[in-house]
Design a protein around this motif. Structure first.
Motif: not given
Length: 260
Positions: A62-79, A112-114
């Motif tokens: 339930g807590r916010r976690f961190a993403v180290i993104d090398t994929e040109k923002g691909a993860a942020s599309l799922y926010a 808590p998670t990366v």
């Protein structure tokens, strides 16, 4: 960036010698404080990023976690999808030492998670480990093999930073099809597919508690697991938080059984 000077051998203090003579002390085994280390490998379109985000959400409880993104923002599309909320750090150069610094910053911020998406760039990308070999080989007469003398410690320090992170770490890796030449029934050599392997240094999966692969049909296969509940599981269209993070957290929190 300047390099550290070579180590200098000095005489060992007398006190250190007495410490070396101290008896080794064993203690009861425990998972207390242990955090998850999980890798996801797969080809493009297999669902690595979405599944990794879902696993990271489950591990974070339930807590916010961190993403180290090398994929040109691909993860942020799922926010925001499925309630997933995270903060992201975009990287476009992939010196393994920078990953260590990013993990240190995430730890200091208390995530808590990366989720590292993806670890492959720190091997094959600009300034990645393979690039470090090319940059350092000039010191050794352009001997590429000798270039590993400098690149290997950089790679090892990156792995150490992943293992030392105070929270959970999930890392995705691109994979490619691996082929070998085998002799057929006519005595001729022909290529044979033997599976896939991640774009990272060979053996990287040994560093993770759980290693999974995903195929183009979004099928997850557990390749290795120290968590018995996940061992050799195959899951179609997995819910990462429920199917992977849930059993993994339960295992980490369970107290070891003791004999009467």
């Amino acid at each position: 960036m300047s390099e550290l000077p070579p180590p200098v051998r000095t005489a060992r203090p007398q006190q250190a010698e007495s410490q070396d003579d101290a008896p080794f002390a064993f203690k009861p085994a425990s998972k207390a404080g242990r955090k998850a280390r999980l890798s996801i490998q797969g080809m493009s379109g297999s669902g690595k990023t979405w599944t990794g985000l879902s696993i990271a959400q489950g591990l974070s409880e339930g807590r916010r976690f961190a993403v180290i993104d090398t994929e040109k923002g691909a993860a942020s599309l799922y926010a925001g999808i499925g309630g997933i909320q995270f903060d992201t750090l975009a990287m476009d150069r992939y010196d393994p030492r920078d990953l260590g610094r990013a993990l240190l910053a995430a730890g200091q911020a208390g995530y808590p998670t990366v989720f590292v998406d993806s670890l492959s760039h720190f091997w094959t990308g600009i300034d990645g480990t393979l690039d470090q070999v090319e940059k350092h080989k000039g010191k050794y007469g352009n001997n590429q093999f000798a270039g590993w003398k400098d690149a290997t410690p950089i790679q090892n320090d990156m792995v150490a930073a992943i293992l030392a992170y105070p929270g959970h770490v999930v890392a995705s890796m691109r994979s490619y099809t691996e082929w070998v030449l085998e002799e057929n029934e006519r005595g001729k050599k022909e290529p044979k597919r033997v599976g896939t392997r991640p774009e990272q240094r060979k053996g990287i999966e040994y560093e993770f508690d759980v290693a999974v692969s995903m195929d183009i049909d979004n099928r997850l296969e557990v390749l290795k697991s120290r968590c018995p509940e996940l061992n050799r599981k195959v899951i179609d269209r997995p819910n990462g938080a429920r199917d992977i993070a849930g059993p993994l957290l339960a295992w980490l929190k369970a107290n070891p059984e003791t004999a009467e």
